[in-house]
Design a protein around this motif. Structure first.
Motif, PDB file in Angstrom:
ATOM      1  N   ALA A   1       0.835  -1.205   0.000  1.00  8.20           N
ATOM      2  CA  ALA A   1       0.000   0.000   0.000  1.00  8.20           C
ATOM      3  C   ALA A   1       0.870   1.257   0.000  1.00  8.20           C
ATOM      4  O   ALA A   1       0.598   2.218  -0.731  1.00  8.20           O
ATOM      5  N   LEU A   2       1.916   1.262   0.809  1.00  4.25           N
ATOM      6  CA  LEU A   2       2.813   2.419   0.857  1.00  4.25           C
ATOM      7  C   LEU A   2       3.605   2.555  -0.438  1.00  4.25           C
ATOM      8  O   LEU A   2       3.876   3.672  -0.888  1.00  4.25           O
ATOM      9  N   LEU A   3       3.980   1.426  -1.023  1.00  4.70           N
ATOM     10  CA  LEU A   3       4.658   1.482  -2.317  1.00  4.70           C
ATOM     11  C   LEU A   3       3.751   2.139  -3.355  1.00  4.70           C
ATOM     12  O   LEU A   3       4.204   2.973  -4.154  1.00  4.70           O
ATOM     13  N   LEU A   4       2.469   1.789  -3.340  1.00  4.30           N
ATOM     14  CA  LEU A   4       1.519   2.392  -4.282  1.00  4.30           C
ATOM     15  C   LEU A   4       1.440   3.903  -4.092  1.00  4.30           C
ATOM     16  O   LEU A   4       1.397   4.660  -5.074  1.00  4.30           O
ATOM     17  N   VAL A   5       1.459   4.349  -2.841  1.00  5.13           N
ATOM     18  CA  VAL A   5       1.438   5.787  -2.565  1.00  5.13           C
ATOM     19  C   VAL A   5       2.678   6.456  -3.146  1.00  5.13           C
ATOM     20  O   VAL A   5       2.599   7.521  -3.774  1.00  5.13           O
ATOM     21  N   ILE A   6       3.837   5.831  -2.944  1.00  4.93           N
ATOM     22  CA  ILE A   6       5.088   6.376  -3.480  1.00  4.93           C
ATOM     23  C   ILE A   6       5.008   6.489  -4.997  1.00  4.93           C
ATOM     24  O   ILE A   6       5.366   7.522  -5.588  1.00  4.93           O
ATOM     25  N   LEU A   7       4.514   5.447  -5.652  1.00  6.96           N
ATOM     26  CA  LEU A   7       4.424   5.449  -7.111  1.00  6.96           C
ATOM     27  C   LEU A   7       3.471   6.527  -7.611  1.00  6.96           C
ATOM     28  O   LEU A   7       3.745   7.194  -8.619  1.00  6.96           O
ATOM     29  N   LEU A   8       2.371   6.727  -6.915  1.00  7.12           N
ATOM     30  CA  LEU A   8       1.403   7.747  -7.319  1.00  7.12           C
ATOM     31  C   LEU A   8       1.980   9.153  -7.163  1.00  7.12           C
ATOM     32  O   LEU A   8       1.773  10.023  -8.014  1.00  7.12           O
ATOM     33  N   VAL A   9       2.723   9.381  -6.070  1.00  4.84           N
ATOM     34  CA  VAL A   9       3.340  10.692  -5.848  1.00  4.84           C
ATOM     35  C   VAL A   9       4.377  10.980  -6.936  1.00  4.84           C
ATOM     36  O   VAL A   9       4.419  12.081  -7.505  1.00  4.84           O
ATOM     37  N   ILE A  10       5.218   9.994  -7.216  1.00  3.14           N
ATOM     38  CA  ILE A  10       6.246  10.176  -8.251  1.00  3.14           C
ATOM     39  C   ILE A  10       5.597  10.414  -9.614  1.00  3.14           C
ATOM     40  O   ILE A  10       6.050  11.257 -10.403  1.00  3.14           O
TER      41      ILE A  10
ATOM     42  N   ALA B   1       2.656  11.777 -10.187  1.00  2.92           N
ATOM     43  CA  ALA B   1       2.094  13.133 -10.195  1.00  2.92           C
ATOM     44  C   ALA B   1       3.175  14.178 -10.432  1.00  2.92           C
ATOM     45  O   ALA B   1       2.962  15.161 -11.158  1.00  2.92           O
ATOM     46  N   ILE B   2       4.356  13.966  -9.854  1.00 13.17           N
ATOM     47  CA  ILE B   2       5.453  14.921 -10.031  1.00 13.17           C
ATOM     48  C   ILE B   2       5.995  14.866 -11.455  1.00 13.17           C
ATOM     49  O   ILE B   2       6.193  15.894 -12.111  1.00 13.17           O
ATOM     50  N   ARG B   3       6.233  13.658 -11.953  1.00 18.99           N
ATOM     51  CA  ARG B   3       6.844  13.520 -13.280  1.00 18.99           C
ATOM     52  C   ARG B   3       5.898  13.922 -14.405  1.00 18.99           C
ATOM     53  O   ARG B   3       6.360  14.366 -15.468  1.00 18.99           O
ATOM     54  N   ILE B   4       4.605  13.777 -14.213  1.00 18.61           N
ATOM     55  CA  ILE B   4       3.657  14.196 -15.242  1.00 18.61           C
ATOM     56  C   ILE B   4       3.803  15.688 -15.523  1.00 18.61           C
ATOM     57  O   ILE B   4       3.676  16.143 -16.666  1.00 18.61           O
ATOM     58  N   ARG B   5       4.102  16.465 -14.487  1.00 14.42           N
ATOM     59  CA  ARG B   5       4.278  17.910 -14.655  1.00 14.42           C
ATOM     60  C   ARG B   5       5.561  18.231 -15.438  1.00 14.42           C
ATOM     61  O   ARG B   5       5.733  19.353 -15.922  1.00 14.42           O
ATOM     62  N   LEU B   6       6.463  17.239 -15.552  1.00 15.28           N
ATOM     63  CA  LEU B   6       7.751  17.468 -16.207  1.00 15.28           C
ATOM     64  C   LEU B   6       7.811  16.871 -17.615  1.00 15.28           C
ATOM     65  O   LEU B   6       8.867  16.914 -18.259  1.00 15.28           O
ATOM     66  N   LEU B   7       6.707  16.333 -18.088  1.00 12.10           N
ATOM     67  CA  LEU B   7       6.727  15.622 -19.366  1.00 12.10           C
ATOM     68  C   LEU B   7       7.152  16.501 -20.536  1.00 12.10           C
ATOM     69  O   LEU B   7       7.815  16.036 -21.470  1.00 12.10           O
ATOM     70  N   SER B   8       6.769  17.762 -20.510  1.00 16.01           N
ATOM     71  CA  SER B   8       7.045  18.639 -21.659  1.00 16.01           C
ATOM     72  C   SER B   8       8.351  19.415 -21.526  1.00 16.01           C
ATOM     73  O   SER B   8       8.623  20.322 -22.325  1.00 16.01           O
TER      74      SER B   8
END
Length: 232
Positions: free
Chosen positions: A14-23, A25-32
């Motif tokens: 469950a905590l791993l899933l939270v980590i993956l979701l946070v990462i 969300a951050i990387r999506i903002r950096l796609l462009s």
């Protein structure tokens, strides 16, 4: 109070899933983000490969072609754009985070797995480590981590063929980034040490498993050389 994740796979996942979701969300903002220097090189070489032009024919580099092949696959799947390349980076990064978690969990316990995954995840975003760019270091890690996990599984299960697949992943890691070659002798030494500790030592079994590991690790580079030779 701390979350009681020790010994609990459910809490750890469950905590791993939270980590993956946070990462994510951050990387999506950096796609462009514009491509960095090395990204431009890798993208150009990958683009040539997609056009049917083999590596080093009209563009030259000191690097092995694995990273160019990785870029070609990413661009074939997500498009020949900065967004497509960084989307590939996102998926590769999430894979590495998960493998770091599995490695820590197998070596120690779920708590260490979560801490290791979180530490790697947020450090892999650091601009000081060029973590926001799709460098070869990101692409080599899934193969190295996967190879190490299979190596440990082979030691625990005793199945000889697992060492071959472990070596194969480590060999691909070398073709993606030259520095990955250092993990091959490390794996060979670790396997020798682990099997030598089991008394009485079965030298035939030990040498067989070492041979399968090293044979698997040699195939990717040998195959790469053969393909490039045939392409002239």
């Amino acid at each position: 109070d701390s979350v009681p994740i020790r010994g609990s796979n459910r809490w750890a996942w469950a905590l791993l899933l939270v980590i993956l979701l946070v990462i994510t969300a951050i990387r999506i903002r950096l796609l462009s983000m514009p491509l960095e220097r090395d990204e431009g090189e890798f993208a150009y070489m990958g683009q040539l490969m997609l056009d049917g032009i083999p590596p080093y024919k009209i563009a030259y580099s000191m690097k092995l072609p694995g990273i160019y092949a990785a870029y070609a696959l990413v661009m074939a799947a997500f498009g020949q754009t900065t967004v497509g390349i960084h989307l590939g980076l996102l998926l590769v990064n999430l894979t590495s985070i998960t493998l770091v978690f599995l490695l820590g969990k197998r070596l120690v316990d779920p708590t260490v797995g979560v801490v290791a995954a979180a530490s790697y995840a947020f450090n892999s975003l650091s601009r000081h480590m060029l973590g926001t760019s799709a460098h070869a270091m990101h692409f080599v890690l899934p193969f190295i981590l996967g190879g190490m996990l299979l190596m440990l599984k082979g030691i625990e299960s005793g199945k000889a063929r697992t060492f071959f697949w472990s070596g194969l992943l480590l060999g691909i890691g070398f073709v993606v980034k030259q520095h990955g070659v250092l993990f091959i002798p490390f794996a060979a030494i670790y396997v020798f040490w682990a099997l030598f500790r089991v008394k009485p030592v079965c030298w035939k079994d030990l040498l067989r498993k070492e041979g399968l590991l090293l044979a698997g690790s040699a195939i990717p580079f040998g195959l790469t050389c053969s393909i490039l030779y045939k392409l002239g």
